[in-house]
Structures are given as structure tokens and as C-alpha cells.
Design a protein around this motif. Structure first.
Motif, PDB file in Angstrom:
ATOM      1  N   SER A   1       0.839  -1.204   0.000  1.00 44.50           N
ATOM      2  CA  SER A   1       0.000   0.000   0.000  1.00 44.50           C
ATOM      3  C   SER A   1       0.872   1.251   0.000  1.00 44.50           C
ATOM      4  O   SER A   1       0.596   2.215  -0.715  1.00 44.50           O
ATOM      5  N   ILE A   2       1.916   1.241   0.812  1.00 47.74           N
ATOM      6  CA  ILE A   2       2.816   2.398   0.870  1.00 47.74           C
ATOM      7  C   ILE A   2       3.470   2.616  -0.494  1.00 47.74           C
ATOM      8  O   ILE A   2       3.520   3.739  -1.010  1.00 47.74           O
TER       9      ILE A   2
ATOM     10  N   ILE B   1       3.641   9.401   6.082  1.00 50.31           N
ATOM     11  CA  ILE B   1       2.339   8.727   6.152  1.00 50.31           C
ATOM     12  C   ILE B   1       1.559   9.188   7.378  1.00 50.31           C
ATOM     13  O   ILE B   1       0.375   9.504   7.306  1.00 50.31           O
ATOM     14  N   LEU B   2       2.264   9.247   8.505  1.00 47.78           N
ATOM     15  CA  LEU B   2       1.613   9.682   9.740  1.00 47.78           C
ATOM     16  C   LEU B   2       1.083  11.107   9.583  1.00 47.78           C
ATOM     17  O   LEU B   2      -0.059  11.406   9.947  1.00 47.78           O
ATOM     18  N   SER B   3       1.894  11.996   9.009  1.00 47.27           N
ATOM     19  CA  SER B   3       1.474  13.383   8.811  1.00 47.27           C
ATOM     20  C   SER B   3       0.285  13.472   7.870  1.00 47.27           C
ATOM     21  O   SER B   3      -0.666  14.204   8.127  1.00 47.27           O
ATOM     22  N   SER B   4       0.342  12.719   6.784  1.00 47.90           N
ATOM     23  CA  SER B   4      -0.757  12.761   5.823  1.00 47.90           C
ATOM     24  C   SER B   4      -2.059  12.313   6.467  1.00 47.90           C
ATOM     25  O   SER B   4      -3.121  12.866   6.196  1.00 47.90           O
TER      26      SER B   4
ATOM     27  N   LEU C   1      -8.134   8.449   3.494  1.00 46.61           N
ATOM     28  CA  LEU C   1      -8.467   7.201   4.189  1.00 46.61           C
ATOM     29  C   LEU C   1      -7.361   6.168   4.091  1.00 46.61           C
ATOM     30  O   LEU C   1      -7.102   5.421   5.014  1.00 46.61           O
ATOM     31  N   LYS C   2      -6.708   6.146   2.926  1.00 48.10           N
ATOM     32  CA  LYS C   2      -5.650   5.156   2.726  1.00 48.10           C
ATOM     33  C   LYS C   2      -4.523   5.366   3.730  1.00 48.10           C
ATOM     34  O   LYS C   2      -4.013   4.416   4.318  1.00 48.10           O
ATOM     35  N   TYR C   3      -4.160   6.646   3.932  1.00 49.88           N
ATOM     36  CA  TYR C   3      -3.091   6.931   4.897  1.00 49.88           C
ATOM     37  C   TYR C   3      -3.545   6.571   6.311  1.00 49.88           C
ATOM     38  O   TYR C   3      -2.806   5.970   7.087  1.00 49.88           O
ATOM     39  N   ALA C   4      -4.789   6.953   6.623  1.00 48.65           N
ATOM     40  CA  ALA C   4      -5.292   6.678   7.962  1.00 48.65           C
ATOM     41  C   ALA C   4      -5.340   5.173   8.222  1.00 48.65           C
ATOM     42  O   ALA C   4      -4.997   4.711   9.314  1.00 48.65           O
TER      43      ALA C   4
ATOM     44  N   ILE D   1      -3.440   2.822   6.883  1.00 50.75           N
ATOM     45  CA  ILE D   1      -2.083   2.310   7.090  1.00 50.75           C
ATOM     46  C   ILE D   1      -1.659   2.555   8.532  1.00 50.75           C
ATOM     47  O   ILE D   1      -1.108   1.672   9.200  1.00 50.75           O
ATOM     48  N   VAL D   2      -1.962   3.752   9.022  1.00 51.38           N
ATOM     49  CA  VAL D   2      -1.582   4.087  10.399  1.00 51.38           C
ATOM     50  C   VAL D   2      -2.298   3.176  11.387  1.00 51.38           C
ATOM     51  O   VAL D   2      -1.683   2.596  12.290  1.00 51.38           O
ATOM     52  N   VAL D   3      -3.604   3.022  11.180  1.00 54.97           N
ATOM     53  CA  VAL D   3      -4.399   2.220  12.108  1.00 54.97           C
ATOM     54  C   VAL D   3      -3.933   0.756  12.129  1.00 54.97           C
ATOM     55  O   VAL D   3      -3.922   0.101  13.160  1.00 54.97           O
ATOM     56  N   ALA D   4      -3.531   0.259  10.955  1.00 60.43           N
ATOM     57  CA  ALA D   4      -3.136  -1.145  10.877  1.00 60.43           C
ATOM     58  C   ALA D   4      -1.731  -1.396  11.401  1.00 60.43           C
ATOM     59  O   ALA D   4      -1.393  -2.497  11.809  1.00 60.43           O
TER      60      ALA D   4
END
Lengths: 323, 298
Positions: free
Chosen positions: A149-150, B39-42, B264-267, B269-272
Motif C-alpha cells: 500500500s505504501i 504517512i503519519l502526517s498525511s 483514508l488510505k493513509y489513515a 495504514i496508520v491504524v493497521a
């Protein structure tokens, strides 16, 4: 690295007496440790059911599978499935893609953790060293799905970070994942990003185990830092390097399905279709069980042969081997 | 005089060498940490800042809209709940089975331990393959059940090897003999001596299996069909990699929807990833231990 199999072959001993004493030993052991034999049963059953029974099921490769007749009732077809695979034009593509991808991964991914460990080993300040280790180890915990995904978010054609950056620099956007030629580099370098810190740990441990008197001797001889790395660190790492290399070369045909499958798309399939993804799509998506089993079995046998071969080569040319 | 010159010259060379190493390591550090920060910032920036490429390092127009949407999406919450269940239950089953085989194999008086060890390690280098394994799981009627993610890959041989070598090296033979003289049974001995003495290795096993289970998607991909059983990783794949986010936000306007779907995609990734990365600094030593225990021959 401890795939050491202790071989105390009972067969080598004189026949009659051994048999009696062995069965006597077994009986005594059973009687005394019956509880251990009970608890060992479920895990052993697991291995027989989920690891060994599939090996029996692999006879499917020599049959023409028929759902109604089942695995054992289906008619034998000998080597037909293998012949079909070897004569299929896709055969060489799959072999080429598999070998190229893991070969590239090996060439680029194998030396980097060693270099990282050697550099970290030179660092004096404990804080900086620990920080670098902590951070480079972290991506190892990212799942394959998140990793891909990244990659997709960063390399997206329009909104991806890399393309936004390229546009800022006045360059055109590139559809990275749609370019077959980019696939291997994307796979390999993201893998290095993710696992180099993890893989360096084993070398760092080996470096920590090097005899300190060797460093003192090097110091007395006036060796520079580089000479010290070359003449003390590297020889000290060699046994570990050989073992890791054996494992990597032995696994060249066993490159993982998970990440390749997720990175695949119709545009890059020319370079990204490898044996394991082919087995999945032919077997589970197209339900061509016999043929897919044959392809998978071919792959497993090649893996086994490679591992045994590399191991015996390592045994012959150095004293390091897996077994 | 000459020797002194030599010494100064060498140490200058060494100093340059060291600077080089520090510069390279700093670059490596930045290269690894930058994507994570980005990613975290986004994930906590506003949807429009994300889609217009305004985020470079720190969050822009901080908003938690992404996370709010995630927590209101049943599909994602079901996936999260499933993953928690698979991780807890799977880890328990895996650790129990691993100890059950690793401990007996560590005992010298356990008859047949060499052949059993050989049977186990052979599965590391040879397997029946994907389809034959699938057929076994199918014939046991595990397809599309939760058990399919808990049982078929419950034991990792590597974990048996490290647990066994730990037991071998840290449960003293004298203790076993003493307990036998006292008439203590094997199970009692395991419960009251082995397990309490083996907390470090149990931590290694628990953590490695838990991370493995949390991050897994392959078994779910091949064995599960019903969406309500999917672990988070599979939901993620559908939303991010296959770009199926339409189900989440039917009611919104096109532009807004597109912006939000990026965020949502960034969020996601963070959540997972956050649960694992947050505990990682505290447990890193156990992972390192696990790698190293296994690499000592014995």
C-alpha cells in the motif's frame, strides 16, 4: 541457522542386540514419560496432517483430477502435466522472472545488511547507534499488505509523492507500477528498505563475538580503521555470511508469493509473473488442480535440490554448512 | 619523528572515514524514517491538503476526518475485530502447540527425539505445495471458517527450534533429576518449573506469532470467502490496493469522495501498523533474542 539434524542412526549398530535394547529403551521411556508422549501428539498430528499429508496429495501432479472421483480415484496420466508445463511457452518466462527477481534481490539485498552492520559497529556513541538500529529494524514489522500500500501511494501516477516531486522538478510523471521494467527494482529496493535493519542484527551479533585481542593486535600493528574492518571484522563475519548465503541461494526459486502478487497488475505481468503466482492463478482461480500441483511440485523439488547442492558446495569449500 | 607523522596521518584518514560512516548512517536513518513520518502526517492532514500535494513533512490543516470515517465504517471495524480475535486466539494456539512439542524434544530421555526432529525440520525445506495443502484444508471442511486462519499454519518450525534450544540450555538437568526423585510428574514439572523459568522464550514466541498473525493475509486470501470473516489486512488490500472504497462513502460528492478516499488510505495504514510499531521499541530485544537463540548451534 540451526537446521542441524542429529543423526544417530540405530541401523548402523549390530542388528539383534540393538533391537532388543532399543525397544527396551523405548518401553522404559514410554512408561516413565507417558505424559510427554501425550502432549507431543497434537503437534505431531499437526505436522502429519498439514505438512505430510499434502506431500501425499502431491500425487495429484501425476493424475487428471476429477472432483467426483477424488484425489485417489482420479486416473493416472503419468508425466503429462509436467510435459504440458515444460512445453508451454510460459515455462521459460516464469523461470526467467523467478530467477531474475530473486537474483537481483540477492545481489543487491545480501551485501547491504553486512555493510550496515560493519558501519554500525564502528560507531562509538551508543545513543546514535541504538537510534539507527531501532529505526532501521522497525519496517520489518510492517505487513506485506501495508508495504505494498505504501509503495502504491508513493508511486501513484498522479497524486503519489514521487511523481509530485518529479513534477516540482519540472519532470514528467511516470507510471512506475505500469512499467514492466521498473517492477523488479521496486520489489527489490522496497524489500531492502524493509529488511536491511533486521538482517543486520545477526551480523552485529557475530561482530560482537569477535575476540577483542585481535583488535588490540591490529591497534599495535598500527592498522587503520578500514584495515581493521578488512582484516579482522570481515574474516570474523565469514562463517555467518556463508550460512546466510547458503540459505539465500538455496531459496532462490522459493521467492515469496505475497508481495509479488500484490504488486502485480496486467501492465507489469510480463516481468512479475513468477512460478508461485502462476500456481495460485492456475490452481485456485482457474481450478486446474492437477496442472498447478505439477508446477508447484516442480518448484519444490528444484528448491530442495538447490539447497542440498549449495550446502554440499559450502561444505566442500569451507567448513560452514547447515547440516 | 617519522613514526609520529605516520600516526597523525593515519588518524586523520580514520577521522575522514568515520565522518563518511556517520554521514551514510544518517542518510540511511532519514531514508527509513521519512516515509513513515510522511504517512503519519498525511493521515492527520485535511483531505484537500493530501490530494493537492501540500504535505511534505509535517501535517497540514490538522484534521481527524480520516480516522473518524474509518471508525464509522462497519467493514473496517469488523476487520479490526476479526484481526484482534485471530491474533489473540492464534497466538494462544500456536504458543501452546510449540511448547508442547519443543519441551519433550529438549529432554535427553525422550525416546525418538532425533527422528521427530528430523521429521519436523524436513518440512522447512520441502512442502507438498499450495494446491495439495488447500485440498487437505478443504477436506477437513475448514474453508471459509475462522479455524482456517488458526490451524493450518499454527506451528512454525523455527519457533520449535528456538524454544527447544532454550529449554535445553536453561533447564538444568539436576532439577529434572531432583524432581524425578521426588516423584514429580512431567506435566507438574512443566507447569511449576519449566514455564516459570522460560518467560523470556515465551515472550519471544508470543510476540513473533502475534505479529505474524496480525500481519498475515495469504491464508485469508485463499481460505476465506465471507467478508464478515476477513482480517484487517484483507480489508486493507481491497480498499488501498484494489481501490474499492466506494462502499464507504456513497452519499458524498464526487470531489469530496475522491479526496477523502486518498486520506483514508493513509489513515488505514496508520491504524493497521501503529499497534505493532508502538509496542516494538519495548520488545525489540525479545525479537533480537529470538533470532540469536536460533542461530547458536546446539
Amino acid at each position: 541457522m540451526n537446521v542441524e539434524i542429529a543423526v544417530d542412526q540405530p541401523a548402523k549398530m549390530p542388528a539383534k542386540r540393538t533391537k532388543r535394547s532399543l525397544s527396551g529403551m523405548a518401553a522404559r521411556s514410554f512408561k516413565k514419560h507417558w505424559q510427554l508422549y501425550i502432549i507431543v501428539t497434537p503437534p505431531l498430528l499437526y505436522f502429519f496432517i498439514f505438512k505430510y499429508y499434502p506431500m501425499l496429495n502431491a500425487v495429484l501432479a501425476f493424475k487428471d483430477y476429477n472432483v467426483i472421483k477424488g484425489i485417489w480415484g482420479s486416473p493416472w496420466v503419468g508425466m503429462r502435466n509436467f510435459k504440458l508445463f515444460f512445453n508451454n511457452p510460459i515455462f521459460w518466462d516464469l523461470i526467467k522472472n523467478t530467477v531474475y527477481l530473486s537474483g537481483y534481490l540477492l545481489l543487491a539485498g545480501f551485501p547491504i545488511p553486512i555493510l550496515l552492520a560493519l558501519m554500525l559497529n564502528e560507531v562509538r556513541g551508543n545513543k546514535f547507534k541504538r537510534l539507527v538500529q531501532l529505526v532501521t529494524f522497525a519496517p520489518y514489522f510492517i505487513s506485506t499488505v501495508v508495504m505494498v500500500s505504501i509503495i502504491m501511494l508513493f508511486l501513484a501516477p498522479r497524486l503519489g509523492f514521487v511523481n509530485v516531486l518529479l513534477n516540482h522538478l519540472g519532470l514528467d510523471s511516470i507510471n512506475f507500477l505500469g512499467e514492466p521494467g521498473m517492477f523488479r527494482s521496486i520489489y527489490v529496493w522496497s524489500d531492502i528498505w524493509q529488511t536491511a535493519g533486521y538482517s543486520a542484527v545477526i551480523y552485529l551479533a557475530a561482530l560482537a563475538g569477535i575476540d577483542p585481542t585481535l583488535y588490540e593486535a591490529a591497534k599495535v600493528d598500527g592498522a587503520s580503521r578500514f584495515q581493521k574492518i578488512w582484516n579482522v571484522d570481515l574474516p570474523g563475519l565469514l562463517p555467518t555470511i556463508v550460512i546466510v548465503l547458503i540459505l539465500n541461494v538455496g531459496n532462490i526459486m522459493a521467492i515469496g508469493f505475497e508481495k509479488v502478487y500484490l504488486l502485480q497488475n496486467p501492465l507489469n505481468l510480463v516481468n512479475s509473473n513468477i512460478i508461485s503466482t502462476y500456481v495460485y492463478s492456475i490452481g485456485l482461480l482457474n481450478a486446474n488442480y492437477s496442472f498447478a500441483t505439477a508446477v508447484g511440485l516442480f518448484n519444490s523439488v528444484i528448491n530442495l535440490v538447490l539447497l542440498v547442492l549449495v550446502n554440499s558446495l559450502a561444505k566442500r569449500f569451507s567448513n560452514n554448512s547447515l547440516w | 619523528m617519522t613514526t609520529m607523522n605516520q600516526k597523525i596521518r593515519e588518524s586523520a584518514g580514520d577521522r575522514v572515514f568515520m565522518y563518511g560512516i556517520y554521514i551514510i548512517l544518517t542518510l540511511v536513518l532519514l531514508a527509513v524514517i521519512y516515509p513513515l513520518i510522511y504517512i503519519l502526517s498525511s493521515s492527520i492532514s485535511s483531505p484537500s491538503a493530501v490530494t493537492s500535494g501540500k504535505v511534505w513533512l509535517w501535517p497540514v490543516d490538522i484534521s481527524f476526518k480520516g480516522f473518524k470515517t474509518l471508525f464509522n465504517t462497519p467493514q473496517i471495524m469488523t476487520g479490526y475485530g476479526n484481526s484482534l480475535f485471530y491474533t489473540a486466539m492464534g497466538t494462544f494456539i500456536s504458543v501452546a502447540l510449540t511448547v508442547m512439542i519443543a519441551y519433550p524434544l529438549s529432554r535427553k530421555t525422550f525416546f525418538g527425539r532425533s527422528p521427530i526432529m528430523m521429521i519436523i525440520t524436513f518440512t522447512m525445506i520441502f512442502s507438498g505445495g499450495l494446491i495439495p495443502t488447500y485440498m487437505v484444508v478443504k477436506s477437513l471442511h475448514l474453508i471459509d471458517t475462522r479455524w482456517a486462519l488458526l490451524i493450518p499454519n499454527a506451528i512454525w518450525v523455527w519457533q520449535i527450534i528456538i524454544a527447544r534450544s532454550f529449554f535445553q540450555s536453561s533447564i538444568p538437568e539436576e532439577l529434572i533429576e531432583a524432581s524425578e526423585i521426588d516423584g514429580c510428574s512431567d506435566l507438574r514439572f512443566m507447569r511449576s518449573v519449566v514455564i516459570p523459568l522460560s518467560k523470556p522464550i515465551l515472550a519471544v514466541l508470543v510476540l513473533m506469532y502475534a505479529v505474524g498473525q496480525w500481519n498475515a493475509y495469504f491464508d485469508a486470501l485463499i481460505y476465506l470467502k465471507s467478508a464478515n470473516l476477513f482480517p484487517l489486512q484483507l480489508v486493507l488490500r481491497s480498499i488501498i490496493i484494489q481501490n474499492n472504497s466506494t462502499g464507504i462513502m456513497d452519499a458524498m460528492k464526487q470531489v469530496e469522495r475522491q479526496q477523502l478516499s486518498e486520506l483514508l488510505k493513509y489513515a488505514l495504514i496508520v491504524v493497521a501498523t501503529l499497534p505493532v510499531l508502538m509496542i516494538y521499541p519495548f520488545v525489540q530485544r525479545y525479537f533480537v533474542q529470538g533470532m540469536l537463540v536460533g542461530s547458536v548451534k546446539g
